[in-house]
Write a protein that holds these residues in place. Sequence first.
Motif, PDB file in Angstrom:
ATOM      1  N   VAL A 116       0.841  -1.202   0.000  1.00  0.00           N
ATOM      2  CA  VAL A 116       0.000   0.000   0.000  1.00  0.00           C
ATOM      3  C   VAL A 116       0.877   1.253   0.000  1.00  0.00           C
ATOM      4  CG1 VAL A 116      -1.766   1.302   1.258  1.00  0.00           C
ATOM      5  CG2 VAL A 116      -1.910  -1.195   1.151  1.00  0.00           C
ATOM      6  N   ILE A 133       0.444   4.015  -3.035  1.00  0.00           N
ATOM      7  CA  ILE A 133      -0.139   5.352  -2.881  1.00  0.00           C
ATOM      8  C   ILE A 133       0.766   6.446  -3.436  1.00  0.00           C
ATOM      9  CG2 ILE A 133      -1.747   4.892  -0.975  1.00  0.00           C
ATOM     10  CD1 ILE A 133       0.383   5.856   0.958  1.00  0.00           C
ATOM     11  N   LEU A 168      -9.196  -1.537  -2.547  1.00  0.00           N
ATOM     12  CA  LEU A 168      -8.876  -0.119  -2.373  1.00  0.00           C
ATOM     13  C   LEU A 168     -10.004   0.634  -1.649  1.00  0.00           C
ATOM     14  CD1 LEU A 168      -6.538  -0.841  -4.244  1.00  0.00           C
ATOM     15  CD2 LEU A 168      -6.996   1.206  -5.572  1.00  0.00           C
ATOM     16  N   TRP A 186      -8.581  -1.150   2.398  1.00  0.00           N
ATOM     17  CA  TRP A 186      -7.613  -0.124   2.808  1.00  0.00           C
ATOM     18  C   TRP A 186      -8.112   0.678   4.009  1.00  0.00           C
ATOM     19  CZ3 TRP A 186      -4.698   2.721  -1.744  1.00  0.00           C
ATOM     20  CH2 TRP A 186      -3.924   1.777  -2.444  1.00  0.00           C
ATOM     21  N   LEU A 229      -6.640   1.499   8.215  1.00  0.00           N
ATOM     22  CA  LEU A 229      -6.130   2.871   8.182  1.00  0.00           C
ATOM     23  C   LEU A 229      -5.156   3.165   9.327  1.00  0.00           C
ATOM     24  CD1 LEU A 229      -6.691   5.182   6.234  1.00  0.00           C
ATOM     25  CD2 LEU A 229      -8.330   6.096   7.867  1.00  0.00           C
ATOM     26  N   GLN A 231       0.221   9.121   5.049  1.00  0.00           N
ATOM     27  CA  GLN A 231      -0.251   7.983   4.251  1.00  0.00           C
ATOM     28  C   GLN A 231      -1.768   7.848   4.344  1.00  0.00           C
ATOM     29  OE1 GLN A 231       2.242   5.086   6.239  1.00  0.00           O
ATOM     30  NE2 GLN A 231       3.464   4.746   4.385  1.00  0.00           N
ATOM     31  N   GLN A 232      -2.284   8.058   5.542  1.00  0.00           N
ATOM     32  CA  GLN A 232      -3.740   7.944   5.747  1.00  0.00           C
ATOM     33  C   GLN A 232      -4.492   8.879   4.812  1.00  0.00           C
ATOM     34  OE1 GLN A 232      -5.067   8.336   9.779  1.00  0.00           O
ATOM     35  NE2 GLN A 232      -3.782   6.672  10.517  1.00  0.00           N
ATOM     36  N   ILE A 247      -4.401   7.457   1.360  1.00  0.00           N
ATOM     37  CA  ILE A 247      -5.237   6.251   1.263  1.00  0.00           C
ATOM     38  C   ILE A 247      -6.702   6.647   1.107  1.00  0.00           C
ATOM     39  CG2 ILE A 247      -6.159   4.335   2.650  1.00  0.00           C
ATOM     40  CD1 ILE A 247      -3.283   3.884   3.641  1.00  0.00           C
ATOM     41  N   SER A 261      -8.909   5.945  -2.122  1.00  0.00           N
ATOM     42  CA  SER A 261     -10.077   5.107  -1.888  1.00  0.00           C
ATOM     43  C   SER A 261     -11.355   5.780  -2.384  1.00  0.00           C
ATOM     44  CB  SER A 261     -10.155   4.827  -0.387  1.00  0.00           C
ATOM     45  OG  SER A 261     -11.116   3.858  -0.126  1.00  0.00           O
TER      46      SER A 261
END
Lengths: 462, 442
Positions: free
Chosen positions: B245, B249, B271, B275, B279, B286-287, B290, B294
């Motif tokens: 992941v 990303i 995704l 994902w 979290l 990154q969150q 994501i 998503s």
Amino acid sequence: MDIKLVNKLKAILRYSDVFTDEATLHTYSYDSTCLEPVIPEVVVFPNSQEELGKVVRVLSQEGYAITVRGSGTNLSGGTIPAKQKGAVIVTTRLNKILEINLDDLYARVEPGVITFNLAKEVEKYGLFYPPDPGSQKVSTMGGNVAENAGGLRGLKYGVTGHYVMGLTFFDSFGELVKTGSKTVKCVSGYNLSSFMVGSEGTLGVISEITLKLIPKPSFAKSMLVIFDDIEKASFSVSDIIRHKIVPCTLEFLDNFTIRCVEQFRKTGLPIDAEAMLLIELDGHKSQVEEEFIQIEKILKKNGARLIKIAKNSLEKEAIWQARRDALPALARIRPSTILEDVTVPRSKIPEMIKAIQYIQQKYSLQLGIFGHVGDGNLHPTILTDIRDKEEFIKVEQAIDELFENCLTLEGTISGEHGIGIAKLKYMPKEFPKGTLVFSSRLKKAVDPKNILNPGKLVFRQF
Amino acid sequence: MKQRKLIELVCLLKQLDDDLIKCMKCGMCQAVCPLYKTSFMEPDVARGKLVLISHLVNELISSPEKVSKIVNKCLLCGSCAANCPSGVDVVKIFLKTRVIIAKFFKLSFVERLILRDIVAKPRLFEAIFNIAARTQKLFVQEQNPTLGSASCKIPFLTMLKDRHFVPPKKNTFHKQMAQKQSISEKNKIGIFAGCLVDKFFPEIGLSIVKILDELEMGYLVPDTQICCGIPAISSGDLQSFKSMVAQLINLYPVDELDYIVTPCASCTSTLKKIWPMFLKEFNEQQQEKILSISAKVMDISEFLIQKTNVAKKFKTHINSEQKIKITYHDPCHLKKSLNIYKEPRQIIKLNSRYELVEMQDSDACCGMGGSFNLKHYEISKEIGLKKLENIIKTEAKVIATSCPACMLQLIDMLSHRNVDIMVRHPIQILQEEKSCGPHRKI
């Protein structure tokens, strides 16, 4: 684990049909009832009626307590194994429809046949198997007979027991017993089929069932009715029947349930409505249409706020979706769902609903009522969290009070879910001592070693 | 398992208690579980597995080894969750349990090798596939030319068993696209092909590109293919999942893109649904990415129908007398996970040479289940053959489905029975209309 028993069982069944490992045993320690699990000592899967008989004989010889289980969906603890030397016989692999007879109108099935599959299969021939318990997509015929399962069509078509023409079963020694016949009339000997219906596995192990089939009605029509007043709704129900009209289904949803369903599906149900009735008539087209007009008049006279008639199959589907959504919608409100099935004579429905509402307020519980109002069978559904011990005590008190009220109204503590373990303690409240003594004597005579589903439905000593 | 370890396991599983308690043990999952229908045993169905996990949590079980095996034996098709009256998030519970359990029962050597050392390292992964694609003549024999299936000649590759598989292609999708990038000012669409389309069915990726060209939309295909992470997280390998992941990303300039489209149901569902489930395992930066990816991911059919004028541009009215019968299989990860089932059918119907006929139980699982197929091939095949029966009954000449993993399974089943039914993605059916003219024969 008893090695001798396991070896004997493995001599009858395939090696892979006998389970004694911890994990598998745990998956047969419960049913759909909110009760403590009990871990059995062995779980077996017979693949034929012959194997079933042999297994019963061996377990009987070794003194094991036999609990027969289909899909394990019953709601009173009937398939929770015995606390000592518990053995579970799973019938899910005995799932063959053996015969559908179009001349004599019956079907012969093995106990593991899924109710819905049978109904679908006979429909192909223009025939009808009416009992439709809520779990019909997974419930087995053996379980339906043992619990005398009901459903939505009870009012007009009756329950499972009304369709059992004959049975074969193994008694507590593994002896094969045959009862009933393929004929409409049969008075030869005791009516042992009726004796087995609703016996919850305490009298014998069912191996084959002969079921009555009827012609499928050619036409059906549905309507949804909204009331601002529960009493008017329940009066209408009695009024329809007083006019000699018997709908095949007559369902009820209370305000709490309507609100939950609307929140869940968002189809525009009036959330201020106090009650909703869902009615279906079936039969010949002209008769259905005629009765429909009559019903509409009755409903209007009794102050219905809105009457919506399904014009096509899509609209019909939408109407019944609301009913199907009742339980899922309620179940999502809180972690745990306790589904009861108090049943009263139809005319006492308004009083019963009032009593339930009173109890709900007294214990400040979240509670929705829906059910088969046409046959007096209500499902007060309590939403709670079983981890909240304090609240759960209140829930138990509320249920006690629910049953007391239901009995005062000359009802019964269970319309279709069974007694099992969950309601055994209420039996002395419903019946006189004589009934209980007679039942336990019967049980003792048929099952002297007390190995057939002990602890359920009937007291060993009374 | 040692007592201390068991206590540790129980503590970790306790975080699932709020999800587990929702199961009212009604058993309705038995009606829809493809695995249960092969054995009629409670450990195979969601209710049995959920009870086992909660019995572990409540310290009623002393040896968790078998529980681990039982929880891992599941297709993760989500049929139970889609039909659960009380809305238990079964897939989330099973994935999280697998991750927790994997901490105590190490992954097998092969799993670790494949997930951590190969799939999580895109360049190595690609190099291995490249070698396989180039040398396949040595160990592969053709089975069915219509289906493009093959089997393995060399018995030592036991993992392949008697599968009829689609050999990997030398020219992967992203390699073919390396020279051809188009970012128009108007629309910016990211294409995420997914490993299977990239390596086994690059033609599906090319179909998407041609359709977007036709619609005059700008698109972007990154120069590397990175796994969405589902094989890793299904095996409970959180470490590899996070690594995949984290790499993925950074592959897309998310802020510049309007949507990211995928032709793979499993990738889309991963995704969009999986994902966000994990979290908390990622850092703040990154969150953010994501969540943004998503939100922008769409299934290709869903995207074309909802966001473009494909219906106008591609609709043809050819009154060919003999229409070709086509049937559609609903991938679990599209219908049950994301409730997408109308759009792929709408896409197929745009090609008027075809007549869409529905099969019985079109949304019944095909039995693939990703790594389930690798670990339990015989059961996977048993489920797949039921699907096959329903496909054959329609008398369709083409079976379309929106997931390359389902396609692999269907090809395997069809090839074993030597049935000449073509397996296609709805996108290929749509694009065929534009590229081949009305008179192309099948």
